[in-house]
Motif scaffolding. Sequence first.
Motif, PDB file in Angstrom:
ATOM      1  N   SER A  89      -1.388   3.151  16.091  1.00  0.00           N
ATOM      2  CA  SER A  89      -1.326   2.277  17.267  1.00  0.00           C
ATOM      3  C   SER A  89      -1.787   0.854  16.958  1.00  0.00           C
ATOM      4  O   SER A  89      -1.416  -0.084  17.660  1.00  0.00           O
ATOM      5  N   ALA A  90      -2.599   0.706  15.905  1.00  0.00           N
ATOM      6  CA  ALA A  90      -3.108  -0.627  15.550  1.00  0.00           C
ATOM      7  C   ALA A  90      -2.222  -1.343  14.528  1.00  0.00           C
ATOM      8  O   ALA A  90      -2.596  -2.410  14.032  1.00  0.00           O
ATOM      9  N   SER A  91      -1.062  -0.776  14.220  1.00  0.00           N
ATOM     10  CA  SER A  91      -0.175  -1.406  13.243  1.00  0.00           C
ATOM     11  C   SER A  91       0.353  -2.741  13.746  1.00  0.00           C
ATOM     12  O   SER A  91       0.535  -2.939  14.950  1.00  0.00           O
ATOM     13  N   ARG A  92       0.608  -3.653  12.803  1.00  0.00           N
ATOM     14  CA  ARG A  92       1.165  -4.966  13.127  1.00  0.00           C
ATOM     15  C   ARG A  92       2.515  -5.085  12.422  1.00  0.00           C
ATOM     16  O   ARG A  92       2.577  -5.235  11.205  1.00  0.00           O
ATOM     17  N   LEU A  93       3.584  -5.017  13.182  1.00  0.00           N
ATOM     18  CA  LEU A  93       4.931  -4.938  12.622  1.00  0.00           C
ATOM     19  C   LEU A  93       5.558  -6.308  12.424  1.00  0.00           C
ATOM     20  O   LEU A  93       5.403  -7.195  13.266  1.00  0.00           O
ATOM     21  N   VAL A  94       6.278  -6.447  11.310  1.00  0.00           N
ATOM     22  CA  VAL A  94       7.078  -7.636  11.026  1.00  0.00           C
ATOM     23  C   VAL A  94       8.504  -7.166  10.782  1.00  0.00           C
ATOM     24  O   VAL A  94       8.750  -6.340   9.893  1.00  0.00           O
ATOM     25  N   THR A  95       9.461  -7.654  11.568  1.00  0.00           N
ATOM     26  CA  THR A  95      10.858  -7.252  11.433  1.00  0.00           C
ATOM     27  C   THR A  95      11.761  -8.477  11.582  1.00  0.00           C
ATOM     28  O   THR A  95      11.296  -9.578  11.901  1.00  0.00           O
ATOM     29  N   ASP A  96      13.072  -8.244  11.385  1.00  0.00           N
ATOM     30  CA  ASP A  96      14.029  -9.281  11.759  1.00  0.00           C
ATOM     31  C   ASP A  96      14.299  -9.142  13.269  1.00  0.00           C
ATOM     32  O   ASP A  96      13.590  -8.414  13.958  1.00  0.00           O
ATOM     33  N   ARG A  97      15.330  -9.792  13.762  1.00  0.00           N
ATOM     34  CA  ARG A  97      15.548  -9.794  15.206  1.00  0.00           C
ATOM     35  C   ARG A  97      16.657  -8.816  15.643  1.00  0.00           C
ATOM     36  O   ARG A  97      17.287  -9.003  16.681  1.00  0.00           O
ATOM     37  N   LEU A  98      16.855  -7.767  14.877  1.00  0.00           N
ATOM     38  CA  LEU A  98      17.788  -6.720  15.283  1.00  0.00           C
ATOM     39  C   LEU A  98      17.315  -6.135  16.614  1.00  0.00           C
ATOM     40  O   LEU A  98      16.121  -5.867  16.799  1.00  0.00           O
ATOM     41  N   ASN A  99      18.228  -5.917  17.536  1.00  0.00           N
ATOM     42  CA  ASN A  99      17.878  -5.562  18.910  1.00  0.00           C
ATOM     43  C   ASN A  99      17.052  -4.281  19.012  1.00  0.00           C
ATOM     44  O   ASN A  99      16.178  -4.164  19.874  1.00  0.00           O
ATOM     45  N   ARG A 112       0.835  -1.205   0.000  1.00  0.00           N
ATOM     46  CA  ARG A 112       0.000   0.000   0.000  1.00  0.00           C
ATOM     47  C   ARG A 112       0.872   1.258   0.000  1.00  0.00           C
ATOM     48  O   ARG A 112       1.047   1.901  -1.006  1.00  0.00           O
ATOM     49  N   LYS A 113       1.416   1.585   1.144  1.00  0.00           N
ATOM     50  CA  LYS A 113       2.203   2.799   1.315  1.00  0.00           C
ATOM     51  C   LYS A 113       3.588   2.451   1.861  1.00  0.00           C
ATOM     52  O   LYS A 113       3.780   1.403   2.489  1.00  0.00           O
ATOM     53  N   ILE A 114       4.544   3.358   1.609  1.00  0.00           N
ATOM     54  CA  ILE A 114       5.882   3.162   2.160  1.00  0.00           C
ATOM     55  C   ILE A 114       6.331   4.413   2.898  1.00  0.00           C
ATOM     56  O   ILE A 114       5.820   5.523   2.659  1.00  0.00           O
ATOM     57  N   LYS A 115       7.273   4.222   3.802  1.00  0.00           N
ATOM     58  CA  LYS A 115       7.972   5.319   4.456  1.00  0.00           C
ATOM     59  C   LYS A 115       9.454   4.997   4.463  1.00  0.00           C
ATOM     60  O   LYS A 115       9.842   3.846   4.699  1.00  0.00           O
ATOM     61  N   LEU A 116      10.273   6.009   4.192  1.00  0.00           N
ATOM     62  CA  LEU A 116      11.718   5.871   4.181  1.00  0.00           C
ATOM     63  C   LEU A 116      12.262   6.942   5.113  1.00  0.00           C
ATOM     64  O   LEU A 116      12.241   8.132   4.780  1.00  0.00           O
ATOM     65  N   LEU A 117      12.731   6.516   6.276  1.00  0.00           N
ATOM     66  CA  LEU A 117      12.983   7.443   7.377  1.00  0.00           C
ATOM     67  C   LEU A 117      14.441   7.414   7.823  1.00  0.00           C
ATOM     68  O   LEU A 117      14.901   6.406   8.373  1.00  0.00           O
ATOM     69  N   PRO A 118      15.201   8.498   7.625  1.00  0.00           N
ATOM     70  CA  PRO A 118      16.585   8.546   8.098  1.00  0.00           C
ATOM     71  C   PRO A 118      16.648   8.477   9.622  1.00  0.00           C
ATOM     72  O   PRO A 118      15.780   9.009  10.319  1.00  0.00           O
ATOM     73  N   VAL A 119      17.649   7.823  10.129  1.00  0.00           N
ATOM     74  CA  VAL A 119      17.880   7.728  11.576  1.00  0.00           C
ATOM     75  C   VAL A 119      19.353   8.005  11.854  1.00  0.00           C
ATOM     76  O   VAL A 119      20.207   7.913  10.966  1.00  0.00           O
ATOM     77  N   LYS A 120      19.654   8.333  13.099  1.00  0.00           N
ATOM     78  CA  LYS A 120      21.041   8.560  13.490  1.00  0.00           C
ATOM     79  C   LYS A 120      21.782   7.241  13.683  1.00  0.00           C
ATOM     80  O   LYS A 120      23.004   7.197  13.657  1.00  0.00           O
ATOM     81  N   GLY A 121      21.044   6.210  13.903  1.00  0.00           N
ATOM     82  CA  GLY A 121      21.616   4.881  14.092  1.00  0.00           C
ATOM     83  C   GLY A 121      20.504   3.932  14.469  1.00  0.00           C
ATOM     84  O   GLY A 121      19.388   4.352  14.808  1.00  0.00           O
ATOM     85  N   PHE A 122      20.786   2.647  14.421  1.00  0.00           N
ATOM     86  CA  PHE A 122      19.753   1.665  14.737  1.00  0.00           C
ATOM     87  C   PHE A 122      19.774   1.379  16.233  1.00  0.00           C
ATOM     88  O   PHE A 122      20.263   0.348  16.698  1.00  0.00           O
ATOM     89  N   ARG A 123      19.221   2.356  16.972  1.00  0.00           N
ATOM     90  CA  ARG A 123      19.132   2.287  18.427  1.00  0.00           C
ATOM     91  C   ARG A 123      17.672   2.355  18.845  1.00  0.00           C
ATOM     92  O   ARG A 123      16.829   2.909  18.133  1.00  0.00           O
ATOM     93  N   LYS A 124      17.380   1.826  20.001  1.00  0.00           N
ATOM     94  CA  LYS A 124      16.001   1.768  20.483  1.00  0.00           C
ATOM     95  C   LYS A 124      15.375   3.163  20.581  1.00  0.00           C
ATOM     96  O   LYS A 124      14.197   3.349  20.297  1.00  0.00           O
ATOM     97  N   LYS A 125      16.184   4.138  20.987  1.00  0.00           N
ATOM     98  CA  LYS A 125      15.666   5.498  21.124  1.00  0.00           C
ATOM     99  C   LYS A 125      15.171   6.028  19.775  1.00  0.00           C
ATOM    100  O   LYS A 125      14.118   6.679  19.704  1.00  0.00           O
ATOM    101  N   GLU A 126      15.923   5.772  18.716  1.00  0.00           N
ATOM    102  CA  GLU A 126      15.533   6.224  17.389  1.00  0.00           C
ATOM    103  C   GLU A 126      14.275   5.516  16.906  1.00  0.00           C
ATOM    104  O   GLU A 126      13.373   6.130  16.329  1.00  0.00           O
ATOM    105  N   ILE A 127      14.196   4.216  17.142  1.00  0.00           N
ATOM    106  CA  ILE A 127      13.026   3.450  16.705  1.00  0.00           C
ATOM    107  C   ILE A 127      11.782   3.873  17.489  1.00  0.00           C
ATOM    108  O   ILE A 127      10.687   3.966  16.929  1.00  0.00           O
TER     109      ILE A 127
END
Length: 303
Positions: A203-213, A178-193
Motif C-alpha cells: 500500500s505504501a508503494s510509489r508507482l512511476v508509469t507512462d500515461r497509458l489509460n 531491488r526486486k522485479i515482478k513479471l505478471l501476465p495479464v489478459k489485456g491492458f485494462r483497468k480491471k486487470e491492473i
Amino acid sequence: MASKLAFRVRGLSESQFHEAYGSEEQCRAVVEKLRWPSGFVCPLCGGHEGKWLSTRPKIQCRTCRHQVSLTAGTIFHATKLPLTSWFLGMWLIATAKNGISSVELGRRLGIKQTNAWSLKQKIMAVMAGREGKKRLVGRVEMDDAYLGGHRPGRRGRGAAGKQPFVAAVSTSDDRKPRKIKLLPVKGFRKKEISRLVALHLASASRLVTDRLNCWTAIDEAGLEHRAIVTGSGRQAARWSPFKWVNTTLGNIKSAITGTYRQISPKHAGRYLASFAWRYNRRFELGTLIPRLVHSAVQTKPLP
C-alpha cells in the motif's frame, strides 16, 4: 568474510554441486530434513518413530505400521526419476542466466525432451508460487510489454498471438534495482491492473508509469502514482525514470529470443516467474538450491 560474499554471489560451481548433491542418499537426506525438520512424524497416528524400508524409499511407522513415501505430497510425488536428476535439473534451471530449453535440459539430464519439459514446468511452478507471495515496496517502475515474435496483421497492443504482461521493478531511493515482478495479464485494462495492484504491490508503494489509460487504476486504488508522458522510440526507452524496467525488459526479451523458439501463453506466467525468481536472488546464488528444494517440498504436486 570475502569468501562468504563470493560464495553468495557466484554460487555453487558444477563440481561443488556434485560434491554436495551427487548421490541419491545425499538428496534423500536433504528432502527428509526439510520435510521433517524435527524428526519423522506419522501423518496417520502422529508417531515419531519410523524405520526406512530396505525394499522401497518409504518410512514405516513403528506404532501403526503405516508406510509413508518421502516424496508424497511434494512436486517429486510419484516420480520415476531419481532425486539426483531433480536436483541437477533445479541447479541447471536456477543458474541458467538466460534460461535453458527442455531439449538442452533433457540432454544434460539424460532423459527424453518430454520428460525434461514436464520436470521444468513443475520446477518453474514452484518458482512462480514463491514469487506470487511477495509484494513490491517503495519506488516501483511499471511498464506494459508483450511476449511473442513478429506476427502478420495488426501491430502494437492489438496484435494477435502475443502474450501481454506487466513488468514492475522496485528500486531504492537512489535508483538501484531491488526486486522485479513479471505478471501476465489478459489485456491492458483497468480491471486487470486493479487486480495486480491488490495482489502484488504494498500500500505504501510509489508507482512511476507512462500515461497509458489503464494505469489510472493505480490512483483509484489509493497508491501514490506519477504518470509521465514518455513519447515513443529508443530515446523514450532510455529515459531515466524508466531505466530499470526498460533494462529488465530488454534483458528478458533477449534471453527468451536466444533460448526458446516459442512460449505458449498458457505457460508464459511460469517462464516469466522463473526469470523474476532468478533475478530477485542474484545476490544469494549460494543458497539457491536449498531454497528451491525447500519450496519444492512444501509445494503440492501439479495435477
